[in-house]
Design a protein around this motif. Structure first.
Motif, PDB file in Angstrom:
ATOM      1  N   MET A   1      55.848  15.984 -14.645  1.00 21.86           N
ATOM      2  CA  MET A   1      56.045  15.858 -13.224  1.00 21.86           C
ATOM      3  C   MET A   1      55.162  14.714 -12.710  1.00 21.86           C
ATOM      4  N   THR A   2      55.734  13.785 -11.967  1.00 23.90           N
ATOM      5  CA  THR A   2      54.976  12.664 -11.421  1.00 23.90           C
ATOM      6  C   THR A   2      54.450  13.027 -10.042  1.00 23.90           C
ATOM      7  N   ASP A   3      53.362  12.388  -9.710  1.00 24.09           N
ATOM      8  CA  ASP A   3      52.737  12.626  -8.404  1.00 24.09           C
ATOM      9  C   ASP A   3      53.402  11.718  -7.378  1.00 24.09           C
ATOM     10  N   ARG A   4      54.188  12.265  -6.462  1.00 23.88           N
ATOM     11  CA  ARG A   4      54.892  11.473  -5.458  1.00 23.88           C
ATOM     12  C   ARG A   4      54.003  11.077  -4.291  1.00 23.88           C
ATOM     13  N   PHE A   5      52.930  11.774  -4.113  1.00 24.36           N
ATOM     14  CA  PHE A   5      52.071  11.533  -2.968  1.00 24.36           C
ATOM     15  C   PHE A   5      50.871  10.708  -3.380  1.00 24.36           C
ATOM     16  N   LYS A   6      50.624   9.660  -2.623  1.00 20.45           N
ATOM     17  CA  LYS A   6      49.464   8.808  -2.878  1.00 20.45           C
ATOM     18  C   LYS A   6      48.366   9.178  -1.890  1.00 20.45           C
ATOM     19  N   PRO A   7      47.123   8.941  -2.268  1.00 25.05           N
ATOM     20  CA  PRO A   7      46.039   9.192  -1.301  1.00 25.05           C
ATOM     21  C   PRO A   7      46.199   8.325  -0.057  1.00 25.05           C
ATOM     22  N   LEU A   8      45.855   8.870   1.075  1.00 26.15           N
ATOM     23  CA  LEU A   8      46.018   8.172   2.346  1.00 26.15           C
ATOM     24  C   LEU A   8      45.262   6.855   2.370  1.00 26.15           C
ATOM     25  N   GLY A   9      44.060   6.816   1.847  1.00 26.87           N
ATOM     26  CA  GLY A   9      43.265   5.592   1.822  1.00 26.87           C
ATOM     27  C   GLY A   9      43.910   4.490   1.013  1.00 26.87           C
ATOM     28  N   GLU A  10      44.686   4.864   0.030  1.00 34.08           N
ATOM     29  CA  GLU A  10      45.349   3.881  -0.821  1.00 34.08           C
ATOM     30  C   GLU A  10      46.517   3.200  -0.107  1.00 34.08           C
ATOM     31  N   THR A  11      47.186   3.917   0.761  1.00 34.35           N
ATOM     32  CA  THR A  11      48.352   3.350   1.440  1.00 34.35           C
ATOM     33  C   THR A  11      48.014   2.742   2.797  1.00 34.35           C
ATOM     34  N   VAL A  12      47.154   3.381   3.544  1.00 34.18           N
ATOM     35  CA  VAL A  12      46.842   2.928   4.901  1.00 34.18           C
ATOM     36  C   VAL A  12      45.628   2.009   4.932  1.00 34.18           C
ATOM     37  N   GLY A  13      44.748   2.131   3.949  1.00 38.19           N
ATOM     38  CA  GLY A  13      43.525   1.343   3.924  1.00 38.19           C
ATOM     39  C   GLY A  13      43.745  -0.155   4.058  1.00 38.19           C
ATOM     40  N   PRO A  14      44.636  -0.764   3.266  1.00 38.88           N
ATOM     41  CA  PRO A  14      44.873  -2.204   3.405  1.00 38.88           C
ATOM     42  C   PRO A  14      45.438  -2.596   4.768  1.00 38.88           C
ATOM     43  N   LEU A  15      46.233  -1.729   5.363  1.00 39.60           N
ATOM     44  CA  LEU A  15      46.778  -2.016   6.696  1.00 39.60           C
ATOM     45  C   LEU A  15      45.675  -2.055   7.748  1.00 39.60           C
ATOM     46  N   PHE A  16      44.738  -1.112   7.651  1.00 36.67           N
ATOM     47  CA  PHE A  16      43.614  -1.108   8.584  1.00 36.67           C
ATOM     48  C   PHE A  16      42.711  -2.315   8.370  1.00 36.67           C
ATOM     49  N   ALA A  17      42.526  -2.724   7.131  1.00 37.51           N
ATOM     50  CA  ALA A  17      41.698  -3.899   6.846  1.00 37.51           C
ATOM     51  C   ALA A  17      42.332  -5.150   7.437  1.00 37.51           C
ATOM     52  N   GLU A  18      43.647  -5.276   7.314  1.00 39.84           N
ATOM     53  CA  GLU A  18      44.350  -6.430   7.895  1.00 39.84           C
ATOM     54  C   GLU A  18      44.267  -6.409   9.417  1.00 39.84           C
ATOM     55  N   LEU A  19      44.441  -5.243  10.009  1.00 43.93           N
ATOM     56  CA  LEU A  19      44.340  -5.110  11.456  1.00 43.93           C
ATOM     57  C   LEU A  19      42.945  -5.466  11.937  1.00 43.93           C
ATOM     58  N   GLU A  20      41.932  -5.036  11.211  1.00 47.32           N
ATOM     59  CA  GLU A  20      40.552  -5.346  11.571  1.00 47.32           C
ATOM     60  C   GLU A  20      40.300  -6.855  11.528  1.00 47.32           C
ATOM     61  N   GLN A  21      40.849  -7.542  10.552  1.00 44.01           N
ATOM     62  CA  GLN A  21      40.692  -8.991  10.457  1.00 44.01           C
ATOM     63  C   GLN A  21      41.393  -9.695  11.616  1.00 44.01           C
ATOM     64  N   ARG A  22      42.573  -9.229  11.983  1.00 44.25           N
ATOM     65  CA  ARG A  22      43.302  -9.846  13.088  1.00 44.25           C
ATOM     66  C   ARG A  22      42.569  -9.654  14.415  1.00 44.25           C
ATOM     67  N   VAL A  23      42.008  -8.469  14.625  1.00 45.16           N
ATOM     68  CA  VAL A  23      41.253  -8.201  15.851  1.00 45.16           C
ATOM     69  C   VAL A  23      39.998  -9.066  15.899  1.00 45.16           C
ATOM     70  N   ALA A  24      39.312  -9.198  14.782  1.00 46.62           N
ATOM     71  CA  ALA A  24      38.102 -10.024  14.735  1.00 46.62           C
ATOM     72  C   ALA A  24      38.436 -11.486  15.039  1.00 46.62           C
ATOM     73  N   ALA A  25      39.549 -11.992  14.523  1.00 48.18           N
ATOM     74  CA  ALA A  25      39.954 -13.365  14.800  1.00 48.18           C
ATOM     75  C   ALA A  25      40.313 -13.543  16.274  1.00 48.18           C
ATOM     76  N   HIS A  26      40.948 -12.537  16.850  1.00 54.08           N
ATOM     77  CA  HIS A  26      41.316 -12.571  18.272  1.00 54.08           C
ATOM     78  C   HIS A  26      40.066 -12.600  19.158  1.00 54.08           C
ATOM     79  N   VAL A  27      39.101 -11.762  18.847  1.00 54.85           N
ATOM     80  CA  VAL A  27      37.851 -11.715  19.617  1.00 54.85           C
ATOM     81  C   VAL A  27      37.080 -13.023  19.464  1.00 54.85           C
TER      82      VAL A  27
END
Length: 102
Positions: A1-27
Motif C-alpha cells: 500500500m502506498t502512502d497517498r498523503f504527504k506531510p503538509l510541510g512538504e507540499t505547502v512549505g515551498p509555497l509559503f517560502a515563495e510568498l515570503e520572498q515576494r512580500v519581502a521584495a514588495h516591501v
C-alpha cells in the motif's frame, strides 16, 4: 500500500517560502520608493510594485498623486541606476490604508 498523503510541510512549505520572498521584495521596493522621494509625499506612499516595465505606486489620497507623479523622473533615475530593474513608466493610484485590526 502506498502512502497517498504527504506531510503538509512538504507540499505547502515551498509555497509559503515563495510568498515570503515576494512580500519581502514588495516591501523593499516600497522602501526604495519612499527613500527616493525627498518631500512630504514620501509619507503618503502606501506601497509600490512593478508590472512589467511600469512602476505602480499607491498613495493614501488623490491629493498626493500629482506630487508623486511630479517626481517621476527622479524615481526612474534612482530605480534604473541602482538595480537591474528597468522601469520606463510610473503610474500613481489611490490605495486604501490597511485597517487596524486591534
Amino acid at each position: 500500500m502506498t502512502d497517498r498523503f504527504k506531510p503538509l510541510g512538504e507540499t505547502v512549505g515551498p509555497l509559503f517560502a515563495e510568498l515570503e520572498q515576494r512580500v519581502a521584495a514588495h516591501v523593499e521596493l516600497t522602501e526604495r520608493i519612499r527613500s527616493a522621494l525627498t518631500g512630504p509625499e514620501k509619507d503618503h506612499v502606501l506601497s509600490a510594485s512593478c508590472r512589467g516595465d511600469t512602476l505602480v505606486v499607491l498613495a493614501d489620497s488623490a491629493a498626493w498623486c500629482p506630487q508623486i507623479r511630479y517626481a517621476q523622473a527622479q524615481l526612474l533615475a534612482q530605480l534604473n541606476g541602482a538595480s537591474e530593474m528597468q522601469v520606463t513608466k510610473v503610474k500613481v493610484r489611490v490605495g486604501r490604508k490597511p485597517r487596524d485590526l486591534t
